[in-house]
Scaffold this active site. Structure first.
Site, PDB file in Angstrom:
ATOM      1  CD  GLU A 177      -2.561   2.712  -2.681  1.00  0.00           C
ATOM      2  OE1 GLU A 177      -1.908   1.646  -2.515  1.00  0.00           O
ATOM      3  OE2 GLU A 177      -3.560   2.993  -1.983  1.00  0.00           O
ATOM      4  CG  ASP A 191      -5.449  18.484   8.732  1.00  0.00           C
ATOM      5  OD1 ASP A 191      -5.278  18.279   7.525  1.00  0.00           O
ATOM      6  OD2 ASP A 191      -5.321  17.606   9.607  1.00  0.00           O
ATOM      7  CG  ASN A 195      -1.975   1.123   1.080  1.00  0.00           C
ATOM      8  OD1 ASN A 195      -2.879   1.005   0.241  1.00  0.00           O
ATOM      9  ND2 ASN A 195      -1.844   2.215   1.832  1.00  0.00           N
ATOM     10  CD1 TRP A 250      -2.428   5.020  11.053  1.00  0.00           C
ATOM     11  CD2 TRP A 250      -0.582   4.756   9.813  1.00  0.00           C
ATOM     12  NE1 TRP A 250      -1.577   4.200  11.733  1.00  0.00           N
ATOM     13  CE2 TRP A 250      -0.453   4.014  10.997  1.00  0.00           C
ATOM     14  CE3 TRP A 250       0.451   4.723   8.868  1.00  0.00           C
ATOM     15  CZ2 TRP A 250       0.695   3.271  11.259  1.00  0.00           C
ATOM     16  CZ3 TRP A 250       1.574   3.983   9.136  1.00  0.00           C
ATOM     17  CH2 TRP A 250       1.689   3.274  10.327  1.00  0.00           C
ATOM     18  CE1 TYR A 295      -2.628   7.026   4.698  1.00  0.00           C
ATOM     19  CE2 TYR A 295      -0.633   5.759   5.124  1.00  0.00           C
ATOM     20  CZ  TYR A 295      -1.917   5.824   4.641  1.00  0.00           C
ATOM     21  OH  TYR A 295      -2.502   4.715   4.108  1.00  0.00           O
ATOM     22  NE  ARG A 296      -0.702  15.518  10.974  1.00  0.00           N
ATOM     23  CZ  ARG A 296      -2.016  15.683  11.182  1.00  0.00           C
ATOM     24  NH1 ARG A 296      -2.813  16.021  10.181  1.00  0.00           N
ATOM     25  NH2 ARG A 296      -2.518  15.503  12.387  1.00  0.00           N
TER      26      ARG A 296
HETATM   27  C1  LIG Z   1      -1.559  16.697   1.175  1.00  0.00           C
HETATM   28  C2  LIG Z   1      -2.333  15.530   1.734  1.00  0.00           C
HETATM   29  C3  LIG Z   1      -2.137  15.137   3.053  1.00  0.00           C
HETATM   30  C4  LIG Z   1      -2.810  14.051   3.582  1.00  0.00           C
HETATM   31  N1  LIG Z   1      -2.573  13.688   4.880  1.00  0.00           N
HETATM   32  C5  LIG Z   1      -3.171  12.593   5.388  1.00  0.00           C
HETATM   33  C6  LIG Z   1      -2.859  12.160   6.713  1.00  0.00           C
HETATM   34  O1  LIG Z   1      -2.070  12.782   7.422  1.00  0.00           O
HETATM   35  N2  LIG Z   1      -3.470  11.042   7.164  1.00  0.00           N
HETATM   36  C7  LIG Z   1      -4.336  10.318   6.403  1.00  0.00           C
HETATM   37  O2  LIG Z   1      -4.822   9.288   6.863  1.00  0.00           O
HETATM   38  N3  LIG Z   1      -4.681  10.711   5.146  1.00  0.00           N
HETATM   39  C8  LIG Z   1      -4.098  11.829   4.621  1.00  0.00           C
HETATM   40  N4  LIG Z   1      -4.390  12.230   3.345  1.00  0.00           N
HETATM   41  C9  LIG Z   1      -5.420  11.487   2.572  1.00  0.00           C
HETATM   42  C10 LIG Z   1      -4.920  10.160   2.049  1.00  0.00           C
HETATM   43  O3  LIG Z   1      -3.672  10.286   1.420  1.00  0.00           O
HETATM   44  C11 LIG Z   1      -5.909   9.565   1.045  1.00  0.00           C
HETATM   45  O4  LIG Z   1      -7.164   9.430   1.664  1.00  0.00           O
HETATM   46  C12 LIG Z   1      -5.484   8.212   0.492  1.00  0.00           C
HETATM   47  O5  LIG Z   1      -6.463   7.749  -0.421  1.00  0.00           O
HETATM   48  C13 LIG Z   1      -5.294   7.162   1.562  1.00  0.00           C
HETATM   49  O6  LIG Z   1      -4.816   5.984   0.943  1.00  0.00           O
HETATM   50  P1  LIG Z   1      -5.102   4.555   1.569  1.00  0.00           P
HETATM   51  O7  LIG Z   1      -6.570   4.292   1.395  1.00  0.00           O
HETATM   52  O8  LIG Z   1      -4.237   3.623   0.777  1.00  0.00           O
HETATM   53  O9  LIG Z   1      -4.722   4.622   2.997  1.00  0.00           O
HETATM   54  C14 LIG Z   1      -3.723  13.326   2.788  1.00  0.00           C
HETATM   55  C15 LIG Z   1      -3.936  13.727   1.469  1.00  0.00           C
HETATM   56  C16 LIG Z   1      -3.261  14.802   0.941  1.00  0.00           C
HETATM   57  C17 LIG Z   1      -3.507  15.197  -0.493  1.00  0.00           C
HETATM   58 MN   LIG Z   2      -4.670   1.961  -0.480  1.00  0.00          MN
END
Ligand SMILES: Cc1cc2nc3c(=O)[nH]c(=O)nc-3n(C[C@H](O)[C@H](O)[C@H](O)COP(=O)(O)O)c2cc1C
Ligand SMILES: [Mn+2]
Length: 522
Positions: free
Chosen positions: A273, A322, A209, A227, A213-214
């Site tokens: 991804e 945020d 995956n 996350w 996430y920050r």
């Molecule tokens: C700039 C930016 C920062 C983000 N920060 C976070 C974060 O800190 N934590 C989080 O869970 N998702 C964050 N997201 C959203 C996730 O990247 C997004 O929902 C992604 O689809 C999650 O992928 P996953 O389903 O494989 O976990 C962020 C998105 C962007 C564009």
């Molecule tokens: Mn995913």
């Protein structure tokens, strides 16, 4: 074509007049963020056809490359994906709709009977598209390998975005008592890695995956992983917790220009991804084996941070300014221990800032809005188009256009959206008829105000809401509201004769267009 390295992407922006190089010495704490924020809210150099429909999206300014950073010899790039034109360039297309068309083609050839069967097929379909990642022996991301004391996060030009970031004494905390106790011993700094792909593996089946996430820096070798519980990184982590094993994790900065977007795409769990990124890239992503953990990462990345997530240890993460325009409150998140940092010679550090919209993430979100429209339509065929308006920061609001054919169809669409993947978190949904431009907030509001009788035409439901919603009574749980702004039909409650909406007849319009100059107008 998308570029194969972040550095090439920056060079491309430079050649096309989309990059401002800043030679003045700047601080990574707040100064870069304030410059990037102002830039996001300035006009973008290149126009784009999508702007015709969405007048509010002309913004984005230029991408920025800071060449002289206090405390680090690595330059910082920010706002590189922050306009319609730049996100299109990163994805190697000149309009996002063309990409959506490619996704549609992918989905079309299979005709299983239900949507869920199709959704299950999606990984296969993407695989069949033929761009799986390929493992290579060497990669530029490992030209320099730092281990031991040299693997030090504080040597990277990691930025602080907002004044109260990481400040546990600011009152921006989820649990005041815990924060008080922890404030003296906790290590959280205001520095956050914001534009990285977080690479993890399912320990049971090895599937990969990548999520964006920050990551908050707590010390030279310590960070916390933010996350959300609904995201795949968190899901993988729960699997390692169950096994009582540390989770290998890589933080990847740069690489193919499609990668940052792919990390944000709302793919269903189990759809990798990296397959999707290969599809967008028209070429499989090249991976190399990490130096200190069992993980493979993009060979063309600028910087890779390798490490292990402690299955038990937690850190107070946050607060963090945020993308909702508010601080998210500090809360407990898993601790990450750095085992190595690798990078290319002369890397560029990519970052972003989120805050009151529009900012760079708006354009990443717009890419998802367009690319996933065919999939959303497959799930809910009533939908003609939709838009996530700037003011709604993605999960707060969606404008949905339907071709209305029967009573309460708008309500059915609302409920379907509240059951659809990450769209389920949408707090406000406005459903409009086919003639309304969902990309024009003004047009949608006009119909909402005019066509709704609040008591009759609203739908309130309870359910999971976005973790970042601060107004919901509980974290991640609250209510959502739908507005049926379509023309009402008799069976939708008490409805009087519905008046026709004003529109000039075509003949007169054509006549006036033809004679426009004759009247003395430009
Ligand atoms: C700039 C930016 C920062 C983000 N920060 C976070 C974060 O800190 N934590 C989080 O869970 N998702 C964050 N997201 C959203 C996730 O990247 C997004 O929902 C992604 O689809 C999650 O992928 P996953 O389903 O494989 O976990 C962020 C998105 C962007 C564009
Ligand atoms: Mn995913």
């Amino acid at each position: 074509m998308p570029t194969s390295t972040f550095r090439e992407f920056v060079a491309h922006l430079d050649r096309t007049g989309e990059l401002a190089r800043v030679k003045a010495k700047v601080s990574p704490a707040l100064e870069i963020a304030e410059i990037a924020d102002r830039m996001s809210k300035s006009p973008a150099p290149h126009g784009h056809k999508e702007l015709d429909r969405n007048p509010a999206a002309k913004l984005g300014g230029k991408a920025l490359l800071f060449e002289n950073i206090e405390g680090s010899d690595i330059p910082v790039a920010i706002n590189t994906f922050g306009s319609y034109w730049r996100i299109n360039q990163a994805l190697g297309t000149d309009n996002l709709e063309a990409l959506a068309e490619r996704v549609q083609q992918l989905v079309k050839p299979e005709i299983p009977s239900t949507f869920f069967q199709k959704l299950k097929k999606l990984p296969d379909l993407i695989k069949m598209a033929g761009f799986p990642p390929r493992v290579t022996k060497t990669g530029i991301c490992q030209q320099v390998v730092l281990e031991g004391d040299a693997a030090d996060l504080t040597r990277l030009p990691i930025i602080q975005c907002w004044p109260l970031d990481g400040d546990l004494r600011s009152g921006q905390v989820f649990d005041e008592a815990a924060a008080q106790r922890a404030a003296d011993t906790q290590t959280g700094t205001g520095r956050y890695i914001t534009l990285a792909g977080i690479y993890t593996k399912n320990p049971n089946d090895g599937s990969r995956n990548v999520g964006m996430y920050r990551v908050q820096v707590h010390g030279p070798k310590l960070a916390s992983m933010h996350w959300h519980m609904h995201h795949d990184g968190a899901r993988h982590f729960r699997m390692y917790q169950k096994r009582g094993e540390p989770m290998p994790l890589a933080i990847v900065l740069g690489g193919e220009s499609v990668l940052p977007y792919a990390a944000t795409a709302p793919l269903p769990p189990g759809v990798e991804e990296l397959l999707f990124a290969g599809f967008l890239n028209n070429h499989g992503i090249e991976l190399v084996q990490c130096k200190t953990i069992d993980m493979q990462v993009p060979a063309n990345a600028e910087i890779v941070i390798e490490g292990l997530v402690d299955p038990t240890g937690k850190l107070l993460e946050g607060p963090f300014g945020d993308h909702t325009g508010f601080y998210s409150l500090a809360d407990w998140y898993p601790a990450f221990h750095v085992t190595a940092i690798t990078h290319r010679r002369d890397p560029i550090y990519p970052t972003t800032i989120v805050g009151k919209p529009p900012m760079e993430d708006y354009f990443l979100g717009k890419a998802t809005e367009r690319i996933f429209l065919p999939l959303l339509k497959m799930l809910i065929p009533d939908i003609v188009d939709y838009s996530l308006p700037i003011s709604g920061v993605f999960h707060n609001c969606a404008f949905v256009k339907i071709r209305k054919e029967y009573p309460f169809q708008a309500r059915r669409v609302m409920h379907a959206i509240w059951g659809a993947g990450q769209m389920a978190f949408t707090k406000f949904i406005v459903v409009v008829d086919e003639h309304v431009n969902v990309h024009d907030e003004q047009d949608v509001m006009f119909h909402l105000y005019a066509n709704c009788d609040p008591a009759r035409d609203t739908e309130v439901v309870h359910g999971p809401v976005d973790i970042l919603d601060h107004a919901s009574p509980d974290l991640g749980a609250g209510s959502k509201m739908g507005f049926d702004a379509t023309v009402k039909l008799p069976a939708e409650g008490k409805v009087r004769t519905w008046p026709k909406e004003l529109a000039m007849d075509e003949k007169t319009k054509a006549l006036v267009s033809k004679r426009w100059k004759e009247y003395g107008f430009e």
